[in-house]
Design a protein around this motif. Structure first.
Motif, PDB file in Angstrom:
ATOM      1  N   TRP A 256      -9.239  -0.870   1.756  1.00  9.33           N
ATOM      2  CA  TRP A 256      -7.814  -1.561   1.765  1.00  9.33           C
ATOM      3  C   TRP A 256      -7.066  -0.795   2.623  1.00  9.33           C
ATOM      4  O   TRP A 256      -6.441  -1.483   3.645  1.00  9.33           O
ATOM      5  CB  TRP A 256      -7.285  -1.871   0.364  1.00  9.33           C
ATOM      6  N   GLN A 257      -6.847   0.444   2.664  1.00  7.10           N
ATOM      7  CA  GLN A 257      -5.963   1.088   3.661  1.00  7.10           C
ATOM      8  C   GLN A 257      -6.737   0.798   5.209  1.00  7.10           C
ATOM      9  O   GLN A 257      -5.760   0.877   6.145  1.00  7.10           O
ATOM     10  CB  GLN A 257      -5.946   2.417   3.347  1.00  7.10           C
TER      11      GLN A 257
ATOM     12  N   TYR B 286       0.836  -0.974   0.028  1.00  6.55           N
ATOM     13  CA  TYR B 286      -0.026   0.097  -0.156  1.00  6.55           C
ATOM     14  C   TYR B 286       0.882   1.242   0.025  1.00  6.55           C
ATOM     15  O   TYR B 286       0.693   2.177  -0.684  1.00  6.55           O
ATOM     16  CB  TYR B 286      -0.921   0.016   1.206  1.00  6.55           C
TER      17      TYR B 286
END
Length: 194
Positions: A40-41, A15
Protein backbone atom coordinates in the motif's frame (compact mmCIF):
# COMPACT_ATOMS: atom_id res chain seq x y z
CA UNK A 1 -5.68 12.75 -14.18
CA UNK A 2 -7.05 14.94 -11.40
CA UNK A 3 -9.11 12.03 -10.05
CA UNK A 4 -6.02 9.82 -9.90
CA UNK A 5 -3.99 12.58 -8.21
CA UNK A 6 -6.79 13.22 -5.73
CA UNK A 7 -7.17 9.51 -4.94
CA UNK A 8 -3.40 9.18 -4.43
CA UNK A 9 -3.34 12.24 -2.18
CA UNK A 10 -6.22 10.89 -0.05
CA UNK A 11 -4.43 7.53 0.18
CA UNK A 12 -1.26 9.30 1.32
CA UNK A 13 -3.17 11.27 3.98
CA UNK A 14 -4.83 8.11 5.36
CA UNK A 15 -1.57 6.16 5.30
CA UNK A 16 0.32 8.91 7.17
CA UNK A 17 -2.49 9.31 9.70
CA UNK A 18 -2.20 5.60 10.46
CA UNK A 19 1.60 5.83 10.46
CA UNK A 20 1.40 8.59 13.09
CA UNK A 21 -0.95 6.50 15.22
CA UNK A 22 1.28 3.42 15.03
CA UNK A 23 4.74 5.00 15.28
CA UNK A 24 4.12 8.19 17.27
CA UNK A 25 1.21 7.14 19.49
CA UNK A 26 2.05 3.42 19.82
CA UNK A 27 -1.22 2.10 18.42
CA UNK A 28 -0.76 -1.70 18.55
CA UNK A 29 -1.68 -2.67 15.01
CA UNK A 30 0.45 -5.52 13.68
CA UNK A 31 -1.03 -5.33 10.15
CA UNK A 32 0.77 -2.03 9.63
CA UNK A 33 4.07 -3.99 9.62
CA UNK A 34 2.80 -6.52 7.07
CA UNK A 35 3.56 -7.02 3.40
CA UNK A 36 0.10 -5.65 2.56
CA UNK A 37 0.84 -2.35 4.32
CA UNK A 38 4.23 -2.17 2.55
CA UNK A 39 2.57 -2.68 -0.85
CA UNK A 40 0.00 0.00 0.00
CA UNK A 41 2.77 2.44 0.99
CA UNK A 42 4.80 1.66 -2.14
CA UNK A 43 1.77 2.04 -4.43
CA UNK A 44 1.19 5.53 -3.05
CA UNK A 45 4.78 6.74 -3.53
CA UNK A 46 5.17 5.05 -6.93
CA UNK A 47 1.96 6.65 -8.20
CA UNK A 48 2.85 10.03 -6.74
CA UNK A 49 6.33 10.06 -8.33
CA UNK A 50 5.08 8.70 -11.67
CA UNK A 51 2.30 11.31 -11.82
CA UNK A 52 4.75 14.08 -10.95
CA UNK A 53 6.94 13.08 -13.89
CA UNK A 54 3.86 12.78 -16.10
CA UNK A 55 2.66 16.29 -15.18
CA UNK A 56 6.08 17.95 -15.57
CA UNK A 57 5.36 18.85 -19.21
CA UNK A 58 1.92 20.27 -18.38
CA UNK A 59 3.27 23.24 -16.41
CA UNK A 60 5.40 26.23 -17.17
CA UNK A 61 8.37 27.73 -15.31
CA UNK A 62 9.59 24.27 -14.33
CA UNK A 63 12.81 25.63 -12.84
CA UNK A 64 10.95 27.91 -10.45
CA UNK A 65 8.47 25.15 -9.53
CA UNK A 66 11.32 22.73 -8.95
CA UNK A 67 13.22 25.18 -6.77
CA UNK A 68 10.07 25.91 -4.72
CA UNK A 69 9.38 22.21 -4.10
CA UNK A 70 13.08 21.54 -3.34
CA UNK A 71 13.19 24.39 -0.81
CA UNK A 72 9.97 23.10 0.79
CA UNK A 73 11.76 19.77 1.22
CA UNK A 74 14.73 21.51 2.83
CA UNK A 75 12.32 23.34 5.17
CA UNK A 76 10.75 20.02 6.21
CA UNK A 77 14.25 18.69 6.93
CA UNK A 78 15.21 21.71 9.04
CA UNK A 79 11.96 21.65 11.03
CA UNK A 80 12.09 17.90 11.73
CA UNK A 81 15.80 17.93 12.63
CA UNK A 82 15.26 20.84 15.06
CA UNK A 83 11.94 19.83 16.62
CA UNK A 84 11.54 16.05 16.18
CA UNK A 85 15.04 14.68 15.55
CA UNK A 86 13.94 11.13 16.39
CA UNK A 87 11.57 11.34 13.38
CA UNK A 88 13.72 13.53 11.13
CA UNK A 89 13.06 13.65 7.41
CA UNK A 90 16.20 13.98 5.35
CA UNK A 91 15.85 13.77 1.55
CA UNK A 92 12.11 13.16 1.68
CA UNK A 93 9.63 13.11 -1.16
CA UNK A 94 9.58 16.90 -1.65
CA UNK A 95 13.37 17.06 -1.96
CA UNK A 96 13.24 14.27 -4.53
CA UNK A 97 10.45 15.82 -6.59
CA UNK A 98 12.11 19.25 -6.54
CA UNK A 99 15.43 17.70 -7.56
CA UNK A 100 13.81 15.76 -10.41
CA UNK A 101 12.02 18.88 -11.66
CA UNK A 102 15.25 20.88 -11.61
CA UNK A 103 17.25 18.11 -13.31
CA UNK A 104 14.62 17.69 -16.00
CA UNK A 105 14.60 21.45 -16.60
CA UNK A 106 18.24 21.08 -17.64
CA UNK A 107 17.95 17.67 -19.33
CA UNK A 108 14.62 18.18 -21.16
CA UNK A 109 16.19 19.15 -24.54
CA UNK A 110 18.30 15.98 -24.44
CA UNK A 111 15.49 13.74 -23.19
CA UNK A 112 13.30 14.90 -26.10
CA UNK A 113 15.82 13.46 -28.54
CA UNK A 114 15.13 9.96 -27.22
CA UNK A 115 11.98 8.35 -28.68
CA UNK A 116 9.35 8.35 -25.92
CA UNK A 117 8.71 4.59 -25.98
CA UNK A 118 12.44 3.81 -25.73
CA UNK A 119 12.94 6.42 -23.01
CA UNK A 120 10.07 5.00 -20.99
CA UNK A 121 11.30 1.41 -21.29
CA UNK A 122 14.92 2.33 -20.47
CA UNK A 123 13.82 4.43 -17.48
CA UNK A 124 11.63 1.58 -16.19
CA UNK A 125 14.47 -0.93 -16.59
CA UNK A 126 16.90 1.38 -14.78
CA UNK A 127 14.40 1.89 -11.97
CA UNK A 128 13.97 -1.87 -11.55
CA UNK A 129 17.73 -2.47 -11.73
CA UNK A 130 18.51 0.24 -9.16
CA UNK A 131 15.56 -0.24 -6.80
CA UNK A 132 17.81 -1.75 -4.10
CA UNK A 133 20.76 0.68 -4.29
CA UNK A 134 19.78 2.16 -0.91
CA UNK A 135 20.43 -1.28 0.57
CA UNK A 136 23.74 -1.83 -1.21
CA UNK A 137 22.66 -3.85 -4.24
CA UNK A 138 21.57 -3.65 -7.83
CA UNK A 139 18.28 -5.48 -8.06
CA UNK A 140 14.58 -5.24 -7.29
CA UNK A 141 12.94 -5.82 -3.89
CA UNK A 142 13.89 -9.39 -2.79
CA UNK A 143 16.08 -9.98 -5.85
CA UNK A 144 19.68 -8.79 -5.38
CA UNK A 145 21.71 -9.05 -8.56
CA UNK A 146 25.01 -7.42 -7.61
CA UNK A 147 26.53 -6.08 -4.38
CA UNK A 148 27.73 -2.50 -4.81
CA UNK A 149 31.10 -1.33 -3.42
CA UNK A 150 30.81 -0.18 0.19
CA UNK A 151 32.93 2.91 -0.46
CA UNK A 152 29.96 4.41 -2.37
CA UNK A 153 28.08 4.71 0.95
CA UNK A 154 29.98 7.45 2.74
CA UNK A 155 28.30 10.74 3.57
CA UNK A 156 25.25 12.97 3.30
CA UNK A 157 25.82 13.74 -0.37
CA UNK A 158 26.11 10.05 -1.23
CA UNK A 159 22.84 9.52 0.70
CA UNK A 160 21.19 12.22 -1.44
CA UNK A 161 22.31 10.35 -4.56
CA UNK A 162 21.09 6.98 -3.23
CA UNK A 163 24.01 5.54 -1.28
CA UNK A 164 23.31 6.16 2.44
CA UNK A 165 26.00 5.37 5.01
CA UNK A 166 25.20 3.05 7.92
CA UNK A 167 24.74 6.10 10.19
CA UNK A 168 22.21 7.81 7.92
CA UNK A 169 18.63 7.99 9.21
CA UNK A 170 15.43 9.43 7.78
CA UNK A 171 11.81 8.48 8.36
CA UNK A 172 10.96 9.49 4.77
CA UNK A 173 13.83 8.80 2.38
CA UNK A 174 13.63 9.19 -1.39
CA UNK A 175 17.06 9.48 -2.98
CA UNK A 176 17.74 10.41 -6.60
CA UNK A 177 18.61 6.81 -7.39
CA UNK A 178 16.44 4.90 -8.10
CA UNK A 179 13.45 7.26 -7.89
CA UNK A 180 14.50 9.74 -10.61
CA UNK A 181 14.03 6.93 -13.12
CA UNK A 182 10.41 6.41 -12.03
CA UNK A 183 9.90 10.16 -12.47
CA UNK A 184 11.32 9.77 -16.00
CA UNK A 185 8.93 6.89 -16.71
CA UNK A 186 6.09 9.33 -16.04
CA UNK A 187 7.75 12.02 -18.16
CA UNK A 188 8.08 9.67 -21.13
CA UNK A 189 4.61 8.19 -20.57
CA UNK A 190 3.17 11.67 -21.07
CA UNK A 191 5.05 11.96 -24.37
CA UNK A 192 3.78 8.53 -25.47
CA UNK A 193 0.18 9.40 -24.70
CA UNK A 194 0.34 12.94 -26.09
Amino acid sequence: LDTLRGFTLLNMIVYHLLWDLVYLYDLPWSWFYSQGAYIWQQSICWTFILLSGFCWQLGSKSGRRGLTVFLAGILVTVVTVLFVPEEQICFGILTLLGSCMLLLTVLHPYCQKIPAEIGMILSALLFVLMRNVNRGYLGFEGWNLYKLPENLYQNLFSAYLGFPSAEFFSTDYFSLLPWCFLFLVGYYLFSCLR
